[in-house]
Write an enzyme that holds these catalytic residues in place. Structure first.
Site, PDB file in Angstrom:
ATOM      1  N   ASP A   1      -3.253 -18.323  16.580  1.00 44.98           N
ATOM      2  CA  ASP A   1      -4.286 -18.410  17.616  1.00 44.98           C
ATOM      3  C   ASP A   1      -3.632 -18.482  19.003  1.00 44.98           C
ATOM      4  OD1 ASP A   1      -3.402 -21.015  17.455  1.00 44.98           O
ATOM      5  OD2 ASP A   1      -5.372 -21.916  17.080  1.00 44.98           O
ATOM      6  N   SER A   2      -2.275 -18.422  19.013  1.00 41.71           N
ATOM      7  CA  SER A   2      -1.550 -18.247  20.282  1.00 41.71           C
ATOM      8  C   SER A   2      -1.898 -16.895  20.893  1.00 41.71           C
ATOM      9  CB  SER A   2      -0.037 -18.346  20.049  1.00 41.71           C
ATOM     10  OG  SER A   2       0.355 -17.465  19.007  1.00 41.71           O
TER      11      SER A   2
ATOM     12  N   LYS B   1      -3.528 -20.683   7.850  1.00 41.37           N
ATOM     13  CA  LYS B   1      -2.855 -21.861   8.432  1.00 41.37           C
ATOM     14  C   LYS B   1      -3.906 -22.680   9.167  1.00 41.37           C
ATOM     15  CE  LYS B   1      -0.048 -21.821  12.278  1.00 41.37           C
ATOM     16  NZ  LYS B   1      -0.705 -22.828  13.124  1.00 41.37           N
TER      17      LYS B   1
ATOM     18  N   ASP C   1      -4.035 -17.644  11.269  1.00 41.87           N
ATOM     19  CA  ASP C   1      -4.460 -18.960  11.761  1.00 41.87           C
ATOM     20  C   ASP C   1      -5.971 -19.089  11.660  1.00 41.87           C
ATOM     21  OD1 ASP C   1      -3.057 -21.135  12.693  1.00 41.87           O
ATOM     22  OD2 ASP C   1      -2.597 -20.251  14.653  1.00 41.87           O
TER      23      ASP C   1
ATOM     24  N   GLU D   1       5.431 -28.849  14.806  1.00 42.31           N
ATOM     25  CA  GLU D   1       5.580 -28.399  16.187  1.00 42.31           C
ATOM     26  C   GLU D   1       5.931 -29.543  17.119  1.00 42.31           C
ATOM     27  OE1 GLU D   1       2.529 -25.734  17.575  1.00 42.31           O
ATOM     28  OE2 GLU D   1       3.257 -25.814  19.642  1.00 42.31           O
TER      29      GLU D   1
HETATM   30  O1  KIV Z   1      -0.594 -19.944  17.036  1.00 43.95           O
HETATM   31  C1  KIV Z   1       0.635 -19.915  16.846  1.00 43.95           C
HETATM   32  O2  KIV Z   1       1.337 -18.970  17.253  1.00 43.95           O
HETATM   33  C2  KIV Z   1       1.237 -21.020  16.130  1.00 43.95           C
HETATM   34  C3  KIV Z   1       2.724 -21.083  16.107  1.00 43.95           C
HETATM   35  C4  KIV Z   1       3.230 -21.577  17.386  1.00 43.95           C
HETATM   36  C5  KIV Z   1       3.235 -21.852  14.976  1.00 43.95           C
HETATM   37  O3  KIV Z   1       0.555 -21.840  15.610  1.00 43.95           O
END
Ligand code: KIV
Length: 272
Positions: A52-53, A121, A91, A190
């Site tokens: 979700d980044s 995730k 995610d 994290e």
């Molecule tokens: O959303 C994401 O990219 C993440 C990573 C930083 C692990 O959760």
């Protein structure tokens, strides 16, 4: 019934768990588009995360809160087309798994069915245990996420290192053990102290993937755009920059503009 054979060996939950047993480190990076996913897969990455980044590096948002399930499904579908070997994890966005178990299970099922992800995730500890147990029972592999959990940014108020105090560190170890027992195949840790991440790694049978959590984890993850140096405004110390793409891209863009303005592009050999 016929089974398809392929000349590549796919990475599965079994593969990464075996890697932990053998002490072989796991490499994970994010992708949101076909081209990047293709290059990552071809390069031999073990796990690709459609994180979700996407909010920060693709959508230009300040937090991951507004990302929707449809957006993650869209990006995962795109990435899926390129990925032949790596394990593909998607995610679960904020509020897609928090309301109630029924809705969460349906959303996780949707993620696998519609996007082609092989696992989901999600952020959180004790609170999401009943959900994890149901998902694992159904056959949906789950990766947890502890420490700095960006979907809780308004609760934390900061993106600083988590679990420096003993109370929070103790809770994190407990949460990790509970997630492990509930059946997650992995946990992202994290921005926590390296000694704590190493302790968690020893305490659980699932794999730990660190980001800003030191070298004691079973594997590492970074946001691909960050490790490529695409964002000059975001250069925290846990991000090792493997390229300076912002500079490379800016130079290329300027050269192209200059060439077009000076009528130096296209040349005869570039024309039909
Ligand atoms: O959303 C994401 O990219 C993440 C990573 C930083 C692990 O959760």
């Amino acid at each position: 019934m016929s089974t398809q054979t392929s000349d590549y060996k796919r990475i599965t939950t079994k593969t990464v768990l075996a890697m932990k047993q053998k002490g072989e480190k796991i490499a994970m990076l994010t992708a949101y588009d076909y081209t990047t996913a293709h290059l990552l897969d071809e390069s031999g990455i073990d796990i690709i995360l459609v994180g979700d980044s996407v909010a920060n590096v693709f959508q230009g948002l300040e937090t991951t809160i507004p990302v929707t399930i449809d957006e993650i499904i869209y990006h995962t579908k795109v990435v899926r087309r390129a990925v032949k070997r790596a394990m593909l994890v998607a995610d679960m966005p904020f509020m897609s798994y928090q309301v109630d178990i029924k809705e969460a299970v349906r959303n996780c099922g949707r993620m696998l069915k519609e996007s082609g992800a092989e696992a989901v995730k999600m952020e959180g500890g004790k609170r999401i245990l009943p959900l994890i147990e149901q998902l694992v029972d159904i056959g949906i592999p789950v990766m947890g996420h502890l420490g700095l959990t960006p979907q809780s940014i308004y609760k934390f108020g900061t993106y600083e290192v988590r679990a420096k105090e003993s109370e929070e560190a103790k809770q994190l170890v407990e949460d990790a053990k509970m997630l492990d027992k509930a059946g997650v195949f992995g946990i992202v840790l994290e921005k926590i102290p390296d000694s704590l991440a190493a302790k968690v790694t020893k305490a659980v049978s699932c794999v730990t993937i660190g980001i800003g959590a030191g070298s004691g984890c079973d594997g590492q993850v970074l946001v691909t755009n960050d490790m490529l140096g695409m964002n000059e405004q975001f250069r925290p110390r846990f991000v090792r920059q493997y390229a300076n793409l912002s500079e490379v891209m800016r130079t290329a863009f300027r050269s192209y503009i200059t060439d077009v303005k000076a009528a130096k592009f296209p040349l005869k050999k570039e024309s039909y």
